[in-house]
Design a protein around this motif. Structure first.
Motif, PDB file in Angstrom:
ATOM      1  N   ASP A   1       0.838  -1.193   0.000  1.00 29.23           N
ATOM      2  CA  ASP A   1       0.000   0.000   0.000  1.00 29.23           C
ATOM      3  C   ASP A   1       0.867   1.235   0.000  1.00 29.23           C
ATOM      4  OD1 ASP A   1      -3.188   0.471   1.729  1.00 29.23           O
ATOM      5  OD2 ASP A   1      -2.327   1.449  -0.029  1.00 29.23           O
ATOM      6  N   LYS A   2       0.314   2.322  -0.554  1.00 29.74           N
ATOM      7  CA  LYS A   2       1.066   3.559  -0.654  1.00 29.74           C
ATOM      8  C   LYS A   2       1.145   4.261   0.690  1.00 29.74           C
ATOM      9  CE  LYS A   2      -0.278   4.395  -5.450  1.00 29.74           C
ATOM     10  NZ  LYS A   2      -0.982   5.318  -6.393  1.00 29.74           N
ATOM     11  N   GLY A   3       2.273   4.954   0.861  1.00 30.12           N
ATOM     12  CA  GLY A   3       2.436   5.806   2.018  1.00 30.12           C
ATOM     13  C   GLY A   3       2.259   7.263   1.632  1.00 30.12           C
ATOM     14  N   GLU A   4       3.021   8.109   2.283  1.00 32.87           N
ATOM     15  CA  GLU A   4       2.894   9.548   2.085  1.00 32.87           C
ATOM     16  C   GLU A   4       3.485  10.026   0.758  1.00 32.87           C
ATOM     17  OE1 GLU A   4       4.903  11.671   5.165  1.00 32.87           O
ATOM     18  OE2 GLU A   4       4.495  13.654   4.314  1.00 32.87           O
ATOM     19  N   VAL A   5       4.600   9.414   0.325  1.00 29.93           N
ATOM     20  CA  VAL A   5       5.328   9.895  -0.860  1.00 29.93           C
ATOM     21  C   VAL A   5       5.643   8.755  -1.822  1.00 29.93           C
ATOM     22  CG1 VAL A   5       6.295  11.985   0.179  1.00 29.93           C
ATOM     23  CG2 VAL A   5       7.470   9.795   0.509  1.00 29.93           C
ATOM     24  N   PRO A   6       4.650   8.120  -2.449  1.00 35.39           N
ATOM     25  CA  PRO A   6       4.901   6.926  -3.273  1.00 35.39           C
ATOM     26  C   PRO A   6       5.318   7.210  -4.718  1.00 35.39           C
ATOM     27  CG  PRO A   6       2.569   7.385  -3.185  1.00 35.39           C
ATOM     28  CD  PRO A   6       3.231   8.414  -2.340  1.00 35.39           C
ATOM     29  N   ASP A   7       5.112   8.435  -5.204  1.00 35.79           N
ATOM     30  CA  ASP A   7       5.333   8.709  -6.627  1.00 35.79           C
ATOM     31  C   ASP A   7       6.784   8.485  -7.020  1.00 35.79           C
ATOM     32  OD1 ASP A   7       2.986  11.504  -6.738  1.00 35.79           O
ATOM     33  OD2 ASP A   7       2.691   9.328  -6.776  1.00 35.79           O
ATOM     34  N   GLY A   8       6.970   7.747  -8.122  1.00 28.47           N
ATOM     35  CA  GLY A   8       8.308   7.473  -8.622  1.00 28.47           C
ATOM     36  C   GLY A   8       8.916   6.191  -8.074  1.00 28.47           C
ATOM     37  N   TYR A   9       8.181   5.508  -7.207  1.00 33.12           N
ATOM     38  CA  TYR A   9       8.672   4.277  -6.576  1.00 33.12           C
ATOM     39  C   TYR A   9       7.724   3.120  -6.858  1.00 33.12           C
ATOM     40  CZ  TYR A   9      11.286   7.690  -3.771  1.00 33.12           C
ATOM     41  OH  TYR A   9      12.090   8.728  -3.347  1.00 33.12           O
ATOM     42  N   VAL A  10       8.303   1.928  -6.903  1.00 36.12           N
ATOM     43  CA  VAL A  10       7.532   0.709  -7.047  1.00 36.12           C
ATOM     44  C   VAL A  10       8.048  -0.300  -6.034  1.00 36.12           C
ATOM     45  CG1 VAL A  10       6.968  -1.231  -8.578  1.00 36.12           C
ATOM     46  CG2 VAL A  10       7.117   1.082  -9.507  1.00 36.12           C
ATOM     47  N   VAL A  11       7.146  -1.069  -5.441  1.00 32.17           N
ATOM     48  CA  VAL A  11       7.550  -2.116  -4.499  1.00 32.17           C
ATOM     49  C   VAL A  11       6.915  -3.433  -4.897  1.00 32.17           C
ATOM     50  CG1 VAL A  11       7.950  -0.594  -2.513  1.00 32.17           C
ATOM     51  CG2 VAL A  11       5.673  -1.567  -2.919  1.00 32.17           C
ATOM     52  N   SER A  12       7.476  -4.486  -4.365  1.00 29.23           N
ATOM     53  CA  SER A  12       6.904  -5.821  -4.517  1.00 29.23           C
ATOM     54  C   SER A  12       7.183  -6.592  -3.248  1.00 29.23           C
ATOM     55  CB  SER A  12       7.492  -6.536  -5.729  1.00 29.23           C
ATOM     56  OG  SER A  12       8.903  -6.698  -5.572  1.00 29.23           O
ATOM     57  N   ARG A  13       6.413  -7.637  -3.025  1.00 31.70           N
ATOM     58  CA  ARG A  13       6.617  -8.467  -1.821  1.00 31.70           C
ATOM     59  C   ARG A  13       6.194  -9.894  -2.157  1.00 31.70           C
ATOM     60  NH1 ARG A  13       5.334  -7.600   3.954  1.00 31.70           N
ATOM     61  NH2 ARG A  13       6.768  -9.003   5.061  1.00 31.70           N
ATOM     62  N   SER A  14       7.018 -10.564  -2.918  1.00 31.01           N
ATOM     63  CA  SER A  14       6.705 -11.940  -3.316  1.00 31.01           C
ATOM     64  C   SER A  14       6.994 -12.918  -2.176  1.00 31.01           C
ATOM     65  CB  SER A  14       7.480 -12.338  -4.562  1.00 31.01           C
ATOM     66  OG  SER A  14       8.867 -12.198  -4.326  1.00 31.01           O
ATOM     67  N   LYS A  15       7.933 -12.561  -1.309  1.00 31.75           N
ATOM     68  CA  LYS A  15       8.256 -13.373  -0.141  1.00 31.75           C
ATOM     69  C   LYS A  15       8.193 -12.505   1.112  1.00 31.75           C
ATOM     70  CE  LYS A  15      11.388 -16.651  -2.408  1.00 31.75           C
ATOM     71  NZ  LYS A  15      12.751 -17.246  -2.387  1.00 31.75           N
ATOM     72  N   THR A  16       7.799 -13.093   2.208  1.00 28.66           N
ATOM     73  CA  THR A  16       7.661 -12.359   3.460  1.00 28.66           C
ATOM     74  C   THR A  16       8.943 -11.649   3.857  1.00 28.66           C
ATOM     75  OG1 THR A  16       5.987 -13.900   4.274  1.00 28.66           O
ATOM     76  CG2 THR A  16       7.128 -12.585   5.926  1.00 28.66           C
ATOM     77  N   GLU A  17      10.083 -12.301   3.608  1.00 20.99           N
ATOM     78  CA  GLU A  17      11.335 -11.758   4.132  1.00 20.99           C
ATOM     79  C   GLU A  17      11.956 -10.654   3.285  1.00 20.99           C
ATOM     80  OE1 GLU A  17      10.693 -14.868   3.299  1.00 20.99           O
ATOM     81  OE2 GLU A  17      12.371 -15.829   2.229  1.00 20.99           O
ATOM     82  N   ASN A  18      11.457 -10.455   2.058  1.00 22.91           N
ATOM     83  CA  ASN A  18      12.073  -9.468   1.169  1.00 22.91           C
ATOM     84  C   ASN A  18      11.080  -8.398   0.750  1.00 22.91           C
ATOM     85  OD1 ASN A  18      14.562 -10.878   1.104  1.00 22.91           O
ATOM     86  ND2 ASN A  18      13.760 -12.252  -0.478  1.00 22.91           N
TER      87      ASN A  18
END
Lengths: 112, 112
Positions: free
Chosen positions: B56-73
């Motif tokens: 989920d997005k936080g305060e300043v998400p523009d220009g960033y992408v995240v992923s979470r395929s595994k719990t630890e990473n």
């Protein structure tokens, strides 16, 4: 959205003097947490306050949570050079399914 | 057991390049977070994740992408880096048992 204001932004003290930083939220908080970040380091958890009016002590550090759960303070008695760093408050909490909202921090300098 | 680690610790890149910052935690905490820290702004939340495949997005998400395929990473990608993304980036994970966040050592990113 929720905002957490922290004052002062900077504080310079002589070693042995007391220090206080204040944290104010625009909304009622489920809890407040305090973190310390040494220069060049990462934030490290100090304490969490949950109850209205709660006061906790860690050696020379005294933490208070306001009766309305909208403000908090951190007081350091007789500062030492090891207290140098930036102190952050953070309000909210996962219990409300919302991430912590951090104040901008108070940078403490201690002059020996 | 390193707890929470970030790599690289330092990165210099050029405007327009893609950069990925890595975060790894060994505790199996469900929640993970990415913050950026800039002078005068404190810690600002970029993205967070409540579990694998949930972000989920936080305060300043523009220009960033995240992923979470595994719990630890929880990698953070700057798809096309800009100078304004020069900052120190902190990853954190949350422990529900003690209701606190643990921060990684940070990545200092410079975009030329």
């Amino acid at each position: 959205g929720q905002q957490v204001m922290q004052i002062p932004q900077y504080q310079h003290v002589q070693e042995g003097e007391d220090f206080t930083t204040y944290c104010n939220s625009s909304t009622t908080l489920s809890n407040i947490q305090w973190y310390k970040q040494r220069p060049g380091g990462h934030p490290v958890f100090l304490i969490q306050l949950v109850k209205s009016g709660e006061v906790k002590k860690q050696k020379r550090l005294t933490f208070q949570f306001g009766e309305a759960k909208k403000n908090s303070s951190l007081h350091i008695t007789a500062t030492q050079t090891t207290d140098v760093g930036t102190y952050f408050c953070a309000g909210g909490g996962i219990s409300g399914n919302t991430p912590l909202v951090f104040g901008k921090g108070t940078r403490l300098s201690v002059i020996a | 057991d390193a707890g929470i680690t970030q790599s690289p610790r330092y990165k210099i890149t050029e405007t327009g390049r893609q950069v990925t910052l890595m975060c790894h935690q060994t505790w199996s905490h469900s929640y993970m977070f990415w913050y950026r820290q800039d002078l005068g702004h404190g810690l600002r939340l970029i993205y967070y994740s409540a579990a694998a495949d949930i972000t989920d997005k936080g305060e300043v998400p523009d220009g960033y992408v995240v992923s979470r395929s595994k719990t630890e990473n929880f990698p953070l990608t700057l798809e096309s880096a800009t100078r304004s993304q020069t900052s120190v980036y902190f990853c954190a994970s949350y422990s529900s048992s003690v209701d606190t966040q643990y921060f990684g050592p940070g990545t200092r990113l410079t975009v030329l």
